[in-house]
Design a protein around this motif. Sequence first.
Motif, PDB file in Angstrom:
ATOM      1  N   THR A 292       0.852  -1.186   0.000  1.00  0.00           N
ATOM      2  CA  THR A 292       0.000   0.000   0.000  1.00  0.00           C
ATOM      3  C   THR A 292       0.882   1.227   0.000  1.00  0.00           C
ATOM      4  O   THR A 292       2.091   1.129  -0.101  1.00  0.00           O
ATOM      5  CB  THR A 292      -0.899  -0.007   1.254  1.00  0.00           C
ATOM      6  N   SER A 293       0.285   2.375   0.140  1.00  0.00           N
ATOM      7  CA  SER A 293       1.048   3.620   0.179  1.00  0.00           C
ATOM      8  C   SER A 293       2.019   3.595   1.361  1.00  0.00           C
ATOM      9  O   SER A 293       1.669   3.216   2.462  1.00  0.00           O
ATOM     10  CB  SER A 293       0.065   4.788   0.335  1.00  0.00           C
TER      11      SER A 293
ATOM     12  N   CYS B 219       9.286   9.135   8.230  1.00  0.00           N
ATOM     13  CA  CYS B 219      10.092   9.646   7.115  1.00  0.00           C
ATOM     14  C   CYS B 219      11.351  10.351   7.611  1.00  0.00           C
ATOM     15  O   CYS B 219      12.372  10.349   6.926  1.00  0.00           O
ATOM     16  CB  CYS B 219       9.259  10.601   6.256  1.00  0.00           C
ATOM     17  N   GLU B 220      11.281  10.977   8.814  1.00  0.00           N
ATOM     18  CA  GLU B 220      12.460  11.687   9.331  1.00  0.00           C
ATOM     19  C   GLU B 220      13.631  10.734   9.562  1.00  0.00           C
ATOM     20  O   GLU B 220      14.787  11.128   9.460  1.00  0.00           O
ATOM     21  CB  GLU B 220      12.140  12.391  10.660  1.00  0.00           C
TER      22      GLU B 220
ATOM     23  N   ARG C 239      14.057   5.205  -4.860  1.00  0.00           N
ATOM     24  CA  ARG C 239      12.867   5.720  -5.542  1.00  0.00           C
ATOM     25  C   ARG C 239      11.614   5.518  -4.701  1.00  0.00           C
ATOM     26  O   ARG C 239      10.776   6.413  -4.564  1.00  0.00           O
ATOM     27  CB  ARG C 239      12.686   5.025  -6.888  1.00  0.00           C
ATOM     28  N   ALA C 240      11.466   4.322  -4.107  1.00  0.00           N
ATOM     29  CA  ALA C 240      10.282   4.017  -3.300  1.00  0.00           C
ATOM     30  C   ALA C 240      10.214   4.921  -2.070  1.00  0.00           C
ATOM     31  O   ALA C 240       9.132   5.402  -1.700  1.00  0.00           O
ATOM     32  CB  ALA C 240      10.297   2.552  -2.872  1.00  0.00           C
TER      33      ALA C 240
ATOM     34  N   SER D 229       7.411  11.912  -0.195  1.00  0.00           N
ATOM     35  CA  SER D 229       7.404  13.129  -1.009  1.00  0.00           C
ATOM     36  C   SER D 229       6.575  14.237  -0.373  1.00  0.00           C
ATOM     37  O   SER D 229       6.844  15.413  -0.596  1.00  0.00           O
ATOM     38  CB  SER D 229       6.867  12.817  -2.409  1.00  0.00           C
ATOM     39  N   ASN D 230       5.592  13.903   0.414  1.00  0.00           N
ATOM     40  CA  ASN D 230       4.772  14.918   1.059  1.00  0.00           C
ATOM     41  C   ASN D 230       5.335  15.348   2.404  1.00  0.00           C
ATOM     42  O   ASN D 230       4.730  16.155   3.099  1.00  0.00           O
ATOM     43  CB  ASN D 230       3.332  14.406   1.268  1.00  0.00           C
TER      44      ASN D 230
END
Length: 198
Positions: free
Chosen positions: A89-90, A148-149, A187-188, A194-195
């Motif tokens: 999933t995302s 993400c950090e 890339r993944a 990206s947000n």
Amino acid sequence: MTGIGPVEPGADTRVRKAPPPRPRGRLARYCERHRRTLLASAAALVVLAGGGYLYASRPQPRPAPAPPYPSQAVDLVYGAPATGSPGATSGAYSFTVLLSVRSGPPVTVTRLTQPYDGLSVTSSPAAPFQTKSHSTRKIIVTLRVTECEKAPRNPGLPFLDVTLRNARAIEAHSFILGARYAQDLSRALQVACSNDSR
């Protein structure tokens, strides 16, 4: 001349054999009475002692060589990104790896992890699972971004930590999956984060 023949013995002139002297003492009399049994027992003891010596001095078989350590018998190769895999999933990146056991006894994967704090890892089949010798198993690994950090933006040589067990040992081993895996993972992670405001 008159012939004179051999002189013949007269009465009581023959030599008589004297009977053997009787053994004195209890043990001597016992041995005399049971001589055959004692000789047979002594012969049996000699045969047993000789057999025991031959058995003890026989060449020893060489011990079987120890099986290889699991990390020496296993190859882990990056396959490709997995599309349509469960849990893709995302914020998740799924890919396949091929685990091959070249030799020795079967190898069990008891744990599969990665070094980054911002990512969690799951696999299908879930650990622990076993792979037989001279066979290959396809594993789908899913990395999920938890923070993400703490996720790497551009991992140079990302690797998987795999704990392997076989009949000889348990080992934790790091497998570097190569440049293609590094590019696909990078890339993944860029898409997943990206947000992110960072």
